[in-house]
Design an enzyme around this catalytic site. Structure first.
Site, PDB file in Angstrom:
ATOM      1  N   GLY A   1       5.945  -2.574   5.943  1.00  0.00           N
ATOM      2  CA  GLY A   1       4.293  -3.194   6.231  1.00  0.00           C
ATOM      3  C   GLY A   1       3.816  -4.081   6.861  1.00  0.00           C
ATOM      4  O   GLY A   1       2.878  -4.847   6.844  1.00  0.00           O
TER       5      GLY A   1
ATOM      6  N   ALA B   1       9.425 -11.515  -7.033  1.00  0.00           N
ATOM      7  CA  ALA B   1       9.020 -12.479  -7.646  1.00  0.00           C
ATOM      8  C   ALA B   1       7.525 -12.006  -7.719  1.00  0.00           C
ATOM      9  O   ALA B   1       6.871 -11.291  -6.477  1.00  0.00           O
ATOM     10  CB  ALA B   1       9.480 -13.582  -7.666  1.00  0.00           C
ATOM     11  N   GLY B   2       6.756 -11.369  -8.923  1.00  0.00           N
ATOM     12  CA  GLY B   2       4.786 -11.656  -8.374  1.00  0.00           C
ATOM     13  C   GLY B   2       4.326 -12.896  -7.460  1.00  0.00           C
ATOM     14  O   GLY B   2       3.328 -12.113  -7.327  1.00  0.00           O
TER      15      GLY B   2
ATOM     16  N   HIS C   1      -8.478 -13.025  -7.031  1.00  0.00           N
ATOM     17  CA  HIS C   1      -8.472 -12.917  -5.057  1.00  0.00           C
ATOM     18  C   HIS C   1      -9.237 -12.714  -4.857  1.00  0.00           C
ATOM     19  O   HIS C   1     -10.265 -11.874  -5.104  1.00  0.00           O
ATOM     20  CB  HIS C   1      -7.087 -11.250  -6.163  1.00  0.00           C
ATOM     21  CG  HIS C   1      -5.666 -12.353  -5.933  1.00  0.00           C
ATOM     22  ND1 HIS C   1      -5.874 -11.864  -7.071  1.00  0.00           N
ATOM     23  CD2 HIS C   1      -4.715 -12.891  -5.368  1.00  0.00           C
ATOM     24  CE1 HIS C   1      -4.478 -12.959  -7.351  1.00  0.00           C
ATOM     25  NE2 HIS C   1      -4.117 -12.789  -6.499  1.00  0.00           N
ATOM     26  N   HIS C   2      -9.393 -11.481  -2.949  1.00  0.00           N
ATOM     27  CA  HIS C   2     -10.075 -11.182  -2.160  1.00  0.00           C
ATOM     28  C   HIS C   2     -10.136  -9.956  -3.103  1.00  0.00           C
ATOM     29  O   HIS C   2      -9.569  -9.412  -2.986  1.00  0.00           O
ATOM     30  CB  HIS C   2      -9.232 -10.555  -0.874  1.00  0.00           C
ATOM     31  CG  HIS C   2      -7.916 -10.660  -0.908  1.00  0.00           C
ATOM     32  ND1 HIS C   2      -7.666  -8.856  -0.376  1.00  0.00           N
ATOM     33  CD2 HIS C   2      -6.634 -10.983  -1.224  1.00  0.00           C
ATOM     34  CE1 HIS C   2      -6.330  -9.547  -0.886  1.00  0.00           C
ATOM     35  NE2 HIS C   2      -5.950  -9.935  -1.362  1.00  0.00           N
TER      36      HIS C   2
ATOM     37  N   LYS D   1      -7.980  -6.012  -2.598  1.00  0.00           N
ATOM     38  CA  LYS D   1      -6.699  -6.405  -3.386  1.00  0.00           C
ATOM     39  C   LYS D   1      -6.643  -5.420  -4.444  1.00  0.00           C
ATOM     40  O   LYS D   1      -7.770  -5.529  -5.530  1.00  0.00           O
ATOM     41  CB  LYS D   1      -6.850  -7.741  -4.588  1.00  0.00           C
ATOM     42  CG  LYS D   1      -5.303  -7.399  -5.677  1.00  0.00           C
ATOM     43  CD  LYS D   1      -4.727  -8.895  -5.884  1.00  0.00           C
ATOM     44  CE  LYS D   1      -3.624  -9.094  -6.683  1.00  0.00           C
ATOM     45  NZ  LYS D   1      -1.910  -8.343  -5.870  1.00  0.00           N
TER      46      LYS D   1
HETATM   47  N1  LIG Z   1       4.859 -12.226  -4.046  1.00  0.00           N
HETATM   48  C1  LIG Z   1       3.903 -13.007  -3.240  1.00  0.00           C
HETATM   49  O1  LIG Z   1       3.888 -14.031  -3.363  1.00  0.00           O
HETATM   50  C2  LIG Z   1       2.199 -11.885  -2.743  1.00  0.00           C
HETATM   51  C3  LIG Z   1       2.803 -10.973  -3.016  1.00  0.00           C
HETATM   52  N2  LIG Z   1       1.560 -10.205  -2.618  1.00  0.00           N
HETATM   53  C4  LIG Z   1       1.992  -8.157  -2.476  1.00  0.00           C
HETATM   54  O2  LIG Z   1       2.298  -7.608  -1.336  1.00  0.00           O
HETATM   55  C5  LIG Z   1       1.707  -6.268  -1.548  1.00  0.00           C
HETATM   56  C6  LIG Z   1       0.944  -6.027  -0.260  1.00  0.00           C
HETATM   57  O3  LIG Z   1      -0.108  -7.093  -0.288  1.00  0.00           O
HETATM   58  P1  LIG Z   1      -1.341  -7.639   1.365  1.00  0.00           P
HETATM   59  O4  LIG Z   1      -0.727  -7.810   2.068  1.00  0.00           O
HETATM   60  O5  LIG Z   1      -2.603  -8.186   1.231  1.00  0.00           O
HETATM   61  O6  LIG Z   1      -1.920  -5.691   1.210  1.00  0.00           O
HETATM   62  P2  LIG Z   1      -2.097  -4.853   2.388  1.00  0.00           P
HETATM   63  O7  LIG Z   1      -2.702  -3.858   2.063  1.00  0.00           O
HETATM   64  O8  LIG Z   1      -2.801  -5.702   3.556  1.00  0.00           O
HETATM   65  O9  LIG Z   1      -0.075  -4.800   3.232  1.00  0.00           O
HETATM   66  C7  LIG Z   1       0.505  -3.432   2.646  1.00  0.00           C
HETATM   67  C8  LIG Z   1       0.821  -2.757   3.869  1.00  0.00           C
HETATM   68  O10 LIG Z   1       1.646  -2.128   3.671  1.00  0.00           O
HETATM   69  C9  LIG Z   1       1.903  -0.830   5.039  1.00  0.00           C
HETATM   70  N3  LIG Z   1       2.574   0.415   3.857  1.00  0.00           N
HETATM   71  C10 LIG Z   1       2.081   0.826   2.740  1.00  0.00           C
HETATM   72  N4  LIG Z   1       3.067   2.121   2.846  1.00  0.00           N
HETATM   73  C11 LIG Z   1       4.289   2.185   3.160  1.00  0.00           C
HETATM   74  C12 LIG Z   1       5.202   2.531   3.570  1.00  0.00           C
HETATM   75  N5  LIG Z   1       5.315   3.653   2.818  1.00  0.00           N
HETATM   76  N6  LIG Z   1       5.859   2.434   4.781  1.00  0.00           N
HETATM   77  C13 LIG Z   1       5.360   1.482   5.340  1.00  0.00           C
HETATM   78  N7  LIG Z   1       4.294   0.601   5.384  1.00  0.00           N
HETATM   79  C14 LIG Z   1       3.606   1.081   4.200  1.00  0.00           C
HETATM   80  C15 LIG Z   1       0.380  -0.896   4.873  1.00  0.00           C
HETATM   81  O11 LIG Z   1       0.516   0.582   5.684  1.00  0.00           O
HETATM   82  C16 LIG Z   1       0.031  -1.858   5.065  1.00  0.00           C
HETATM   83  O12 LIG Z   1       0.129  -1.979   6.252  1.00  0.00           O
HETATM   84  C17 LIG Z   1       0.033  -6.571  -2.333  1.00  0.00           C
HETATM   85  O13 LIG Z   1       1.098  -5.946  -3.795  1.00  0.00           O
HETATM   86  C18 LIG Z   1       0.131  -7.640  -3.265  1.00  0.00           C
HETATM   87  O14 LIG Z   1      -0.206  -7.933  -4.419  1.00  0.00           O
HETATM   88  C19 LIG Z   1       0.984 -10.512  -1.267  1.00  0.00           C
HETATM   89  C20 LIG Z   1       1.348 -12.398  -1.292  1.00  0.00           C
HETATM   90  C21 LIG Z   1       1.864 -12.569  -1.583  1.00  0.00           C
HETATM   91  O1  LIG Z   2      -1.899  -9.363  -3.736  1.00  0.00           O
HETATM   92  C1  LIG Z   2      -2.650 -10.534  -2.913  1.00  0.00           C
HETATM   93  O2  LIG Z   2      -3.205 -11.272  -2.434  1.00  0.00           O
HETATM   94  C2  LIG Z   2      -1.489 -11.404  -3.994  1.00  0.00           C
HETATM   95  N1  LIG Z   2      -0.861 -10.930  -4.577  1.00  0.00           N
HETATM   96  C3  LIG Z   2       0.045 -11.828  -6.016  1.00  0.00           C
HETATM   97  C4  LIG Z   2      -0.058 -11.496  -7.275  1.00  0.00           C
HETATM   98  O3  LIG Z   2      -0.632  -9.938  -7.606  1.00  0.00           O
HETATM   99  O4  LIG Z   2      -0.258 -12.793  -8.301  1.00  0.00           O
HETATM  100  C5  LIG Z   2       0.615 -12.998  -4.904  1.00  0.00           C
HETATM  101  C6  LIG Z   2      -0.898 -13.841  -4.288  1.00  0.00           C
HETATM  102  O5  LIG Z   2      -1.539 -14.214  -5.903  1.00  0.00           O
HETATM  103  C7  LIG Z   2      -1.194 -12.910  -3.655  1.00  0.00           C
END
Ligand SMILES: NC(=O)C1=CN([C@@H]2O[C@H](COP(=O)(O)OP(=O)(O)OC[C@H]3O[C@@H](n4cnc5c(N)ncnc54)[C@H](O)[C@@H]3O)[C@@H](O)[C@H]2O)C=CC1
Ligand SMILES: O=C(O)C1=N[C@H](C(=O)O)C[C@H](O)C1
Length: 268
Positions: A10, A124-125, A157-158, A161
């Site tokens: 991604g 981790a979430g 969140h933004h 999401k």
């Molecule tokens: N655990 C943590 O600390 C955090 C978790 N997250 C989570 O991470 C995830 C992504 O968040 P964002 O980057 O904001 O989303 P985003 O939508 O900006 O990015 C997701 C990317 O994954 C790609 N993607 C989707 N299916 C795919 C596949 N089959 N093969 C390859 N690439 C694929 C999309 O094209 C996109 O570029 C969400 O579930 C979010 O909640 C986000 C921030 C922190």
């Molecule tokens: O989607 C996000 O942006 C984020 N996702 C994670 C969540 O679902 O808690 C972590 C962070 O808050 C940002």
């Protein structure tokens, strides 16, 4: 010895781009591949140029198996359907799989569990130090208070999401439930609307706000008669998540197959 090679899945996403920059700047990791979904405009192009900078010598691919074969770790912040496929492929390649993706349901978790029999998975979430500390604090406070204290988890969140409650909110709710000695599945109340009736004693409520470019804000509210405690984490920059994920990828090298979380990585 070569530095551990890392694949970012991604890569064009909000987190993907943070991770590409984070790995490139890291002195103990190297970027070996970037994966995007088939048909994405970045596939076949240099990831640095796609991000508007200089070429980094890494071409974005839509072939995860080929990418994972070169790697010691896969850092994956994508979507549930993609993450379960990547879990199987990363296990096949014996690469550490760091999963940041949220919104995973029981069927996804079962497939991740199966993959973790053969490989190291860190999931981790929320990968930030601050939130993982807040989880510990939430458990402690919930254990110290009785059900005269209503517990509510409020997150913002933004607007892009797609899942709610956030993965972080669920971690905080789980910690509160554990502290109180109840099951979150039994205590959970989400999305009140209409004539809901009065609050049921002992429940744990969740509220989600979506708007603008909010990176991530979480409050755990303990409300009693005459007083309130609010535990709060505010994320202002996604590098906190990328930093934690890279740390997890390096920590996972040499660990036994199984599922781990950021508490293991951070030693909390
Ligand atoms: N655990 C943590 O600390 C955090 C978790 N997250 C989570 O991470 C995830 C992504 O968040 P964002 O980057 O904001 O989303 P985003 O939508 O900006 O990015 C997701 C990317 O994954 C790609 N993607 C989707 N299916 C795919 C596949 N089959 N093969 C390859 N690439 C694929 C999309 O094209 C996109 O570029 C969400 O579930 C979010 O909640 C986000 C921030 C922190
Ligand atoms: O989607 C996000 O942006 C984020 N996702 C994670 C969540 O679902 O808690 C972590 C962070 O808050 C940002």
């Amino acid at each position: 010895m070569d530095l551990p090679g890392i694949v970012i899945t991604g890569a064009s996403g909000r987190m993907g781009q943070m991770l590409v920059k984070g790995v490139m700047a890291h002195d103990r990791a190297r970027l070996v591949a970037c994966v995007e979904r088939a048909g994405h405009a970045w596939v076949g192009r240099d990831v640095g140029e796609c991000m508007g900078g200089a070429a980094l010598g890494v071409t974005v691919t839509d072939d995860p198996l080929e990418a994972f074969a070169k790697a010691q770790a896969v850092i994956d912040f994508t979507a549930p359907a993609a993450t379960v496929e990547f879990a199987a492929l990363a296990a096949q390649a014996r690469a550490v799989h760091v999963i940041g993706t949220t919104g995973l349901e029981a069927s996804h978790l079962a497939r991740i569990d199966a993959a973790s029999r053969h490989a190291v998975i860190v999931r981790a979430g929320n990968m930030s130090l601050g939130v993982n500390l807040l989880v510990k604090l939430t458990q402690k406070v919930a254990a110290a208070l009785d059900a005269d204290w209503d517990i509510e988890v409020i997150e913002a969140h933004h607007r892009m999401k797609v899942d709610a409650p956030s993965g972080t909110a669920l971690m905080l709710g789980q910690a509160a439930a554990e502290g109180r000695g109840v099951s979150l599945d039994d205590a959970r109340v989400s999305g009140r609307d209409g004539i809901t009736g009065t609050r049921e004693r002992g429940t744990i409520g969740f509220s989600a706000i979506r708007g603008g470019d909010i990176v991530g804000e979480h409050d755990v509210l303990f409300a009693a008669d005459g007083e309130r405690i609010v535990l709060r984490h505010v994320a202002t920059d996604r590098t906190i998540f990328a930093r934690g994920a890279i740390r997890a990828a390096l920590w996972g090298q040499g660990q036994k197959p199984g599922q781990y979380d950021m508490m293991d990585v951070l030693g909390l």
